[in-house]
Design an enzyme around this catalytic site. Structure first.
Site, short mmCIF file in Angstrom:
data_model
loop_
_atom_site.label_atom_id
_atom_site.label_comp_id
_atom_site.label_asym_id
_atom_site.label_seq_id
_atom_site.Cartn_x
_atom_site.Cartn_y
_atom_site.Cartn_z
N LYS A 67 0.50 -1.42 0.19
CA LYS A 67 -0.27 0.01 0.45
C LYS A 67 0.66 1.08 0.00
O LYS A 67 1.48 1.58 0.91
CB LYS A 67 -0.86 -0.03 1.93
CG LYS A 67 -1.56 1.84 1.29
CD LYS A 67 -2.66 1.10 2.50
CE LYS A 67 -2.09 1.87 3.38
NZ LYS A 67 -3.11 2.29 4.62
N HIS A 137 -12.62 10.67 11.09
CA HIS A 137 -13.24 10.01 10.22
C HIS A 137 -13.04 9.03 10.02
O HIS A 137 -14.15 8.01 9.89
CB HIS A 137 -11.88 10.34 8.98
CG HIS A 137 -11.98 9.62 8.24
ND1 HIS A 137 -13.40 9.72 6.80
CD2 HIS A 137 -11.53 8.42 6.77
CE1 HIS A 137 -12.96 8.94 5.50
NE2 HIS A 137 -12.18 8.43 5.92
N GLN A 138 -12.20 8.03 11.22
CA GLN A 138 -11.94 6.65 11.85
C GLN A 138 -13.46 6.23 12.24
O GLN A 138 -13.71 4.71 12.27
CB GLN A 138 -10.88 6.50 11.64
CG GLN A 138 -9.58 6.62 11.21
CD GLN A 138 -9.41 5.74 9.73
OE1 GLN A 138 -9.91 4.88 9.45
NE2 GLN A 138 -9.56 6.19 9.36
N MET A 219 -6.79 1.89 19.05
CA MET A 219 -6.59 1.95 17.40
C MET A 219 -5.64 3.42 17.09
O MET A 219 -5.71 4.02 15.52
CB MET A 219 -7.94 1.80 16.60
CG MET A 219 -8.68 0.28 16.92
SD MET A 219 -7.70 -0.70 16.75
CE MET A 219 -7.39 -0.95 15.07
N GLY A 220 -5.64 4.36 17.92
CA GLY A 220 -5.11 5.26 16.93
C GLY A 220 -3.39 5.69 17.11
O GLY A 220 -3.10 6.70 16.01
N THR A 221 -3.35 4.74 17.67
CA THR A 221 -1.58 4.86 17.62
C THR A 221 -0.82 4.35 17.01
O THR A 221 -0.83 3.02 17.04
CB THR A 221 -0.72 5.31 19.52
OG1 THR A 221 -1.55 5.64 19.91
CG2 THR A 221 0.51 4.65 19.26
N ASP A 222 -0.35 4.86 15.25
CA ASP A 222 0.13 3.62 14.51
C ASP A 222 1.69 4.33 14.57
O ASP A 222 2.34 4.81 13.25
CB ASP A 222 -0.29 3.35 13.46
CG ASP A 222 -0.83 5.07 13.27
OD1 ASP A 222 -0.92 6.23 13.68
OD2 ASP A 222 -1.55 5.44 11.90
P1 NAD Z 1 -8.99 12.18 12.22
O1 NAD Z 1 -7.72 13.17 11.87
O2 NAD Z 1 -10.16 12.53 11.52
O3 NAD Z 1 -9.37 13.03 13.79
C1 NAD Z 1 -8.78 12.89 14.85
C2 NAD Z 1 -9.23 12.33 16.13
O4 NAD Z 1 -8.67 12.28 17.37
C3 NAD Z 1 -10.27 13.37 16.30
O5 NAD Z 1 -11.60 12.41 17.26
C4 NAD Z 1 -9.67 14.25 17.08
O6 NAD Z 1 -10.49 15.38 18.32
C5 NAD Z 1 -8.90 13.46 17.91
N1 NAD Z 1 -7.14 14.60 18.71
C6 NAD Z 1 -6.43 14.87 18.27
N2 NAD Z 1 -5.73 15.46 19.22
C7 NAD Z 1 -6.09 14.74 20.38
C8 NAD Z 1 -5.64 15.35 21.73
N3 NAD Z 1 -4.95 15.71 22.08
N4 NAD Z 1 -6.61 14.94 22.46
C9 NAD Z 1 -7.90 13.96 22.19
N5 NAD Z 1 -7.72 13.45 21.63
C10 NAD Z 1 -7.44 14.05 20.05
O7 NAD Z 1 -8.29 10.81 12.10
P2 NAD Z 1 -8.54 9.89 11.99
O8 NAD Z 1 -8.55 9.42 10.33
O9 NAD Z 1 -10.15 9.49 12.59
O10 NAD Z 1 -7.59 8.90 12.95
C11 NAD Z 1 -7.81 8.97 13.57
C12 NAD Z 1 -6.41 8.61 14.26
O11 NAD Z 1 -6.05 7.23 14.43
C13 NAD Z 1 -4.94 8.75 13.71
O12 NAD Z 1 -4.06 9.08 15.62
C14 NAD Z 1 -4.43 8.21 12.62
O13 NAD Z 1 -3.29 7.94 12.03
C15 NAD Z 1 -5.06 7.04 13.53
N6 NAD Z 1 -4.85 5.36 12.41
C16 NAD Z 1 -5.15 4.19 12.79
C17 NAD Z 1 -4.95 3.04 11.65
C18 NAD Z 1 -4.40 2.23 12.13
O14 NAD Z 1 -4.50 0.82 11.73
N7 NAD Z 1 -4.01 1.47 13.73
C19 NAD Z 1 -5.29 3.40 11.13
C20 NAD Z 1 -5.46 4.54 10.36
C21 NAD Z 1 -5.57 5.84 11.44
#
Ligand code: NAD
Length: 321
Positions: A67, A137-138, A219-222
């Site tokens: 990818k 978004h996710q 799931m957010g920490t990547d």
């Molecule tokens: P996004 O930019 O659409 O949304 C970000 C989210 O994080 C929002 O809810 C925002 O309020 C919150 N946020 C940002 N900074 C913050 C902080 N300091 N404290 C509290 N909340 C905070 O992003 P997304 O596309 O929804 O992705 C979310 C996370 O998931 C990203 O970090 C992205 O890199 C990660 N991600 C991980 C995978 C995986 O496979 N693990 C895949 C896709 C995305």
């Protein structure tokens, strides 16, 4: 070779098909018949973009490819998605390009599927309340995929900007679930399953806020430096991940490794639970935590499923290449 454009993906693959593809490839990884190659990620010095690729090979499914993509912060102003990705699949017998597949929607589906697979295998059967931390978004993809795994009655959600929770409320209510916007403390006190899906670099959820028996999918920490839960929670939970090498370097476990709250041996690949070589949850009081870092093999698995469906339905564009 085949081309499956981004616009065709939504009508082709369901969350259920994504779940099956991701569950299978996690099992294959734990059985050592699939492996991810080292990840490349570079700031390219143009358009503030971060570009890279994730790749791997699944010998069982014969999925070989990568990818390619990244983050272009100026895209939104041009009416485009900031995250852009494309999956390339190659014939494992010849090396010829088999398919080019739009990777944007697939990324959300495969990420949500990973959390859902963790919930299916690790959450208590009697889980009733689902907590979601984050509303980007996710988040809605996560909610849809995870909600299907247990007989949930209610969703409790927290976001840094609570007004952004309206989208999640609509999705939850559309699924017939009650919805409440809450504080993190209230969320931890009520939720039986929690998904964290933010870009935070500081802990949002702490060990003292979580009930015994909770399953958490982080799931957010990547990326190095991101962090959603405190190291005490990592230290007290039974830990699972998609891939240990990523979990301890770019995943949620990176910080607990550094402050010595955990060792590498404390983390198990979720595939081992799927394969039956690890028992998974062993008591109702145990806190289980899945560190979903996102691996290239997940992308290849869902992209391959999409190509098969597109060919079957006559939607794939065939090109002599
Ligand atoms: P996004 O930019 O659409 O949304 C970000 C989210 O994080 C929002 O809810 C925002 O309020 C919150 N946020 C940002 N900074 C913050 C902080 N300091 N404290 C509290 N909340 C905070 O992003 P997304 O596309 O929804 O992705 C979310 C996370 O998931 C990203 O970090 C992205 O890199 C990660 N991600 C991980 C995978 C995986 O496979 N693990 C895949 C896709 C995305």
């Amino acid at each position: 070779m085949y081309i499956v454009p981004e616009a065709a993906i939504a009508d082709l693959i369901t969350p259920e098909a994504s779940f099956d593809a991701v569950e299978k490839v996690f099992a294959s990884m734990a059985a050592k018949s699939a492996y991810n190659f080292p990840v490349i990620r570079e700031a390219i010095g143009h358009a503030d973009a971060l570009y890279g690729f994730k790749s791997g090979f699944d010998r069982a499914a014969l999925d070989l490819g990568l990818k390619s993509g990244g983050y272009w912060p100026g895209n939104a102003a041009k009416g485009l998605t900031n995250h852009q990705s494309t999956v390339f699949l190659f014939d494992a017998d010849t090396g010829k390009c088999r398919a080019v597949v739009g990777g944007n929607l697939l990324t959300a589906l495969r990420t949500a599927a990973a959390a859902a697979v963790s919930v299916a295998h690790l959450a208590r059967r009697d889980a009733k309340v689902l907590g979601i931390i984050g509303a980007g978004h996710q988040a809605a993809f996560q909610l849809r995929a995870v909600a299907a795994q247990r007989n949930f009655e209610k969703v409790v959600a927290w976001n840094r900007s609570p007004e952004k929770l309206d989208g999640l409320r609509k999705v939850a209510e559309g699924l017939g679930l009650a919805f409440e916007s809450v504080t993190v403390e209230q969320l931890g006190a009520q939720a039986d399953v929690i998904v964290t899906i933010t870009s935070s670099i500081d802990p949002i959820l702490t060990h003292d806020q979580v009930k015994p028996g909770t399953h958490i999918a982080c799931m957010g920490t990547d990326t190095k430096g991101k962090m959603e839960v405190d190291t005490a929670l990592i230290g007290h939970a039974t830990l699972f991940t998609d891939e240990i090498a990523q979990s301890i370097t770019i995943g949620e476990c990176q910080h607990a490794m550094l402050d010595l709250s955990i060792r590498r041996e404390d983390i198990t690949e979720l595939g081992a639970v799927i394969n039956g070589s690890h028992a998974g949850r062993t008591s109702d009081d145990e806190i289980t935590l899945f560190d979903g870092t996102g691996v290239g093999l997940q992308d290849l698995a869902v992209a391959s499923a999409v190509v098969d469906l597109a060919v079957e339905k006559g939607i794939a564009i065939e090109v002599d290449f």
